[in-house]
Design a protein around this motif. Structure first.
Motif, short mmCIF file in Angstrom:
data_model
loop_
_atom_site.label_atom_id
_atom_site.label_comp_id
_atom_site.label_asym_id
_atom_site.label_seq_id
_atom_site.Cartn_x
_atom_site.Cartn_y
_atom_site.Cartn_z
N GLY A 156 -3.07 2.20 22.09
CA GLY A 156 -3.86 3.43 22.17
C GLY A 156 -4.20 4.02 20.82
O GLY A 156 -5.03 4.92 20.72
N LYS A 157 -3.57 3.49 19.75
CA LYS A 157 -3.86 4.01 18.41
C LYS A 157 -4.58 2.93 17.60
O LYS A 157 -4.31 1.73 17.77
CB LYS A 157 -2.57 4.42 17.70
CG LYS A 157 -1.89 5.63 18.35
CD LYS A 157 -0.68 6.05 17.52
CE LYS A 157 -0.02 7.28 18.15
NZ LYS A 157 1.16 7.72 17.36
N PRO A 158 -5.48 3.32 16.72
CA PRO A 158 -6.23 2.33 15.95
C PRO A 158 -5.35 1.59 14.95
O PRO A 158 -4.35 2.12 14.45
CB PRO A 158 -7.28 3.18 15.22
CG PRO A 158 -6.67 4.54 15.15
CD PRO A 158 -5.88 4.69 16.41
N LYS A 159 -5.72 0.35 14.66
CA LYS A 159 -5.01 -0.43 13.65
C LYS A 159 -5.36 0.10 12.26
O LYS A 159 -6.43 0.65 12.05
CB LYS A 159 -5.40 -1.90 13.75
CG LYS A 159 -4.95 -2.58 15.03
CD LYS A 159 -5.30 -4.05 15.02
CE LYS A 159 -6.80 -4.29 15.07
NZ LYS A 159 -7.13 -5.71 15.18
N THR A 160 -4.44 -0.08 11.33
CA THR A 160 -4.70 0.30 9.95
C THR A 160 -4.40 -0.88 9.04
O THR A 160 -3.74 -1.85 9.46
CB THR A 160 -3.83 1.51 9.52
OG1 THR A 160 -2.45 1.18 9.72
CG2 THR A 160 -4.19 2.74 10.33
N GLY A 161 -4.88 -0.80 7.81
CA GLY A 161 -4.69 -1.90 6.86
C GLY A 161 -3.99 -1.45 5.60
O GLY A 161 -3.23 -0.48 5.61
N ALA A 162 -4.23 -2.15 4.50
CA ALA A 162 -3.62 -1.82 3.21
C ALA A 162 -3.98 -0.39 2.82
O ALA A 162 -5.07 0.09 3.09
CB ALA A 162 -4.12 -2.80 2.15
N PHE A 163 -3.05 0.28 2.17
CA PHE A 163 -3.25 1.69 1.84
C PHE A 163 -4.36 1.90 0.80
O PHE A 163 -5.08 2.89 0.85
CB PHE A 163 -1.95 2.30 1.31
CG PHE A 163 -0.99 2.67 2.40
CD1 PHE A 163 -0.96 3.95 2.92
CD2 PHE A 163 -0.11 1.72 2.92
CE1 PHE A 163 -0.09 4.29 3.94
CE2 PHE A 163 0.78 2.05 3.93
CZ PHE A 163 0.79 3.34 4.44
N HIS A 164 -4.50 0.98 -0.14
CA HIS A 164 -5.53 1.12 -1.19
C HIS A 164 -5.83 -0.25 -1.77
O HIS A 164 -5.22 -1.26 -1.36
CB HIS A 164 -5.07 2.10 -2.28
CG HIS A 164 -3.78 1.73 -2.94
ND1 HIS A 164 -3.72 0.95 -4.06
CD2 HIS A 164 -2.49 2.03 -2.61
CE1 HIS A 164 -2.45 0.79 -4.42
NE2 HIS A 164 -1.69 1.43 -3.56
N GLY A 165 -6.74 -0.31 -2.73
CA GLY A 165 -7.24 -1.57 -3.24
C GLY A 165 -6.34 -2.31 -4.20
O GLY A 165 -6.64 -3.46 -4.55
N HIS A 166 -5.26 -1.70 -4.67
CA HIS A 166 -4.32 -2.34 -5.59
C HIS A 166 -4.99 -2.93 -6.83
O HIS A 166 -4.54 -3.94 -7.37
CB HIS A 166 -3.51 -3.42 -4.88
CG HIS A 166 -2.41 -2.87 -4.03
ND1 HIS A 166 -1.18 -2.51 -4.53
CD2 HIS A 166 -2.36 -2.58 -2.70
CE1 HIS A 166 -0.42 -2.05 -3.56
NE2 HIS A 166 -1.12 -2.06 -2.44
N GLN A 167 -6.06 -2.33 -7.26
CA GLN A 167 -6.71 -2.68 -8.52
C GLN A 167 -7.65 -1.54 -8.84
O GLN A 167 -8.48 -1.16 -7.99
CB GLN A 167 -7.46 -4.01 -8.40
CG GLN A 167 -7.68 -4.73 -9.73
CD GLN A 167 -8.69 -4.03 -10.63
OE1 GLN A 167 -9.75 -3.61 -10.16
NE2 GLN A 167 -8.39 -3.92 -11.92
N ILE A 168 -7.55 -0.96 -10.01
CA ILE A 168 -8.16 0.33 -10.28
C ILE A 168 -9.68 0.33 -10.11
O ILE A 168 -10.25 1.28 -9.56
CB ILE A 168 -7.76 0.83 -11.69
CG1 ILE A 168 -8.11 2.30 -11.86
CG2 ILE A 168 -8.33 -0.06 -12.79
CD1 ILE A 168 -7.47 2.95 -13.07
N VAL A 169 -10.36 -0.74 -10.52
CA VAL A 169 -11.82 -0.80 -10.39
C VAL A 169 -12.22 -1.04 -8.93
O VAL A 169 -13.11 -0.36 -8.40
CB VAL A 169 -12.41 -1.90 -11.31
CG1 VAL A 169 -13.92 -2.00 -11.12
CG2 VAL A 169 -12.09 -1.60 -12.77
#
Length: 434
Positions: free
Chosen positions: A323-336
């Motif tokens: 019933g809840k949406p899937k989520t992925g990595a929190f951020h891009g792990h590379q500044i650019v």
């Protein structure tokens, strides 16, 4: 006792609040209390001293750098995946700005900056001692066990950020030690600090240290720093022996072996595993960027947009309850990549301006001022804004708090030393600049 400390200046408000903020960083969100107090005092200062704010070079410098990240965050909101969350976080970013304004206003003398450097250095040295206790005895001074056998996290417990936090504060720690005992102490502490970053297991932090050292060598050359060759060679010898010895530790050895086995092959899957599946993450992020290149997927929306672009077997997809949406990595792990995915072209332009400010304008200002404490803070900023780094997102509250405190202390110390010791930051970078 308290009276004598107050008279000596060691209980000044900025020293207390900055010390408590740094001291509380291993303990989750507790630093937010002290950040909030500083933010409220910063707002009060801006209201009372409006005229001074408009003419303050240090506040202008800080505002320029802050705008490089805050303005793109605002521009990413109109079609963000998570508008409400992004809007709340964009508004919340202002607490770091106002806290920085307080620091700049309150830390306005060389004496305060010298004491701040000593206090921060003392805290960081305690982190280092605690980390080595954990490395040797498997539990730190307080009985905290590292979350992984191949890493040392010290007081940070389950959060693997010890190495990155040492990168943030390594410059000012070295400068603080230099204030205490001179160059010999500086060259003794430095290899121990680097070795601690090594045992932390933060591979991105290892790379950032090399980047900071490159700038340190350039700065030493420009300053014509004269240090006994025997001391320098001895320092590097100690560092080499310690790191060589540490590399025989099973946990550390396994991490190094895993990394170089992957990097030494042309096989995509092996290289992906060696980089903790960063290639998978970056490939997905590039697809996001292609679809949202103007203003990105939105501030703090990366993890919510990620499943729409990821492959079904992506290791970063978190299977949420029904019933809840899937989520992925929190951020891009590379500044650019992180800037482009989250805030698009606007974020990329802001990041380029931030790079110009830090690696050109602030660099020459710090070189011209020729003081250890501003340069200590500057080296921390260089470590955080390493252009190919893979550390935390600058929009993550924990990492943002550390960076903006560091930036505020840098511009405050830069202008303070220029005013009290000599120099003018307006003319302290090459004059052929347009």
């Amino acid at each position: 006792m308290i009276s004598s400390l107050r008279h000596s200046g060691w209980v000044d408000l900025p020293i207390i609040l900055v010390a408590l903020t740094v001291l509380s960083q291993p303990f989750g969100v507790s630093f937010e209390l002290f950040t909030l107090i500083m933010a409220i005092l910063g707002v009060r200062y801006l209201i009372i001293n409006d005229n001074h704010f408009r003419g303050s070079p240090e506040v202008k410098c800080f505002t320029s750098l802050f705008a490089c990240f805050w303005v793109p965050a605002l521009l990413s909101l109109p079609d963000a995946y998570m508008f409400k969350k992004g809007a709340i976080d964009a508004l919340g970013m202002l607490r770091f700005y106002f806290a920085g304004v307080f620091v700049i206003h309150a830390a306005s003398s060389v004496k305060v900056h010298e004491r701040l450097a000593c206090v921060v250095a003392s805290i960081v040295i305690f982190w280092i001692v605690d980390a080595w206790v954990q490395f040797v005895f498997s539990a730190d001074i307080f009985g905290i066990v590292s979350y992984s056998s191949s890493r040392v996290s010290g007081l940070f417990g389950d959060d693997p950020v010890l190495g990155w936090m040492l990168v943030v504060y390594m410059g000012i720690t070295a400068a603080g030690v230099y204030q205490w005992v001179g160059k010999a102490g500086f060259l003794i502490v430095l290899p121990i600090l680097v070795a601690t970053i090594f045992i932390s297991g933060n591979r991105g932090a290892w790379l950032a240290v090399a980047w900071v050292f490159l700038f340190a060598v350039i700065i030493a050359f420009l300053w014509r720093v004269k240090v006994s060759k025997k001391i320098v060679l001895g320092s590097f010898l100690v560092m080499g022996v310690v790191i060589a010895g540490l590399s025989t530790n099973e946990g550390v050895k396994g991490r190094i072996t895993h990394t170089f086995q992957g990097l030494g092959t042309a096989d995509y899957a092996s290289l992906d595993r060696a980089t903790a599946y960063r290639l998978t993450l970056w490939s997905t992020a590039v697809d996001m960027i292609e679809d949202n290149w103007i203003n990105g997927v939105g501030l703090k929306s990366f993890r919510y947009a990620y499943p729409d672009y990821a492959e079904p077997d992506d290791v970063y997809i978190l299977r949420s309850p029904e019933g809840k949406p899937k989520t992925g990595a929190f951020h891009g792990h590379q500044i650019v990549i992180d800037a482009l995915a989250g805030t698009g072209l606007f974020g990329f332009i802001g990041l380029l301006v931030a790079f110009w400010l830090v690696f050109w304008r602030f660099f020459w200002q710090a070189v011209q001022t020729k003081q250890w404490i501003p340069m200590g803070y500057y080296c921390g900023m260089v470590g955080v804004l390493f252009p190919i780094n893979t550390h935390l997102s600058l929009y993550k509250a924990y990492w943002a708090q550390a960076f903006w405190l560091l930036a505020a202390l840098f511009v405050a110390s830069l202008v303070t030393y220029a005013r009290e010791v000599g120099g003018d930051i307006k003319s302290s970078y090459p004059q052929d600049e347009s």
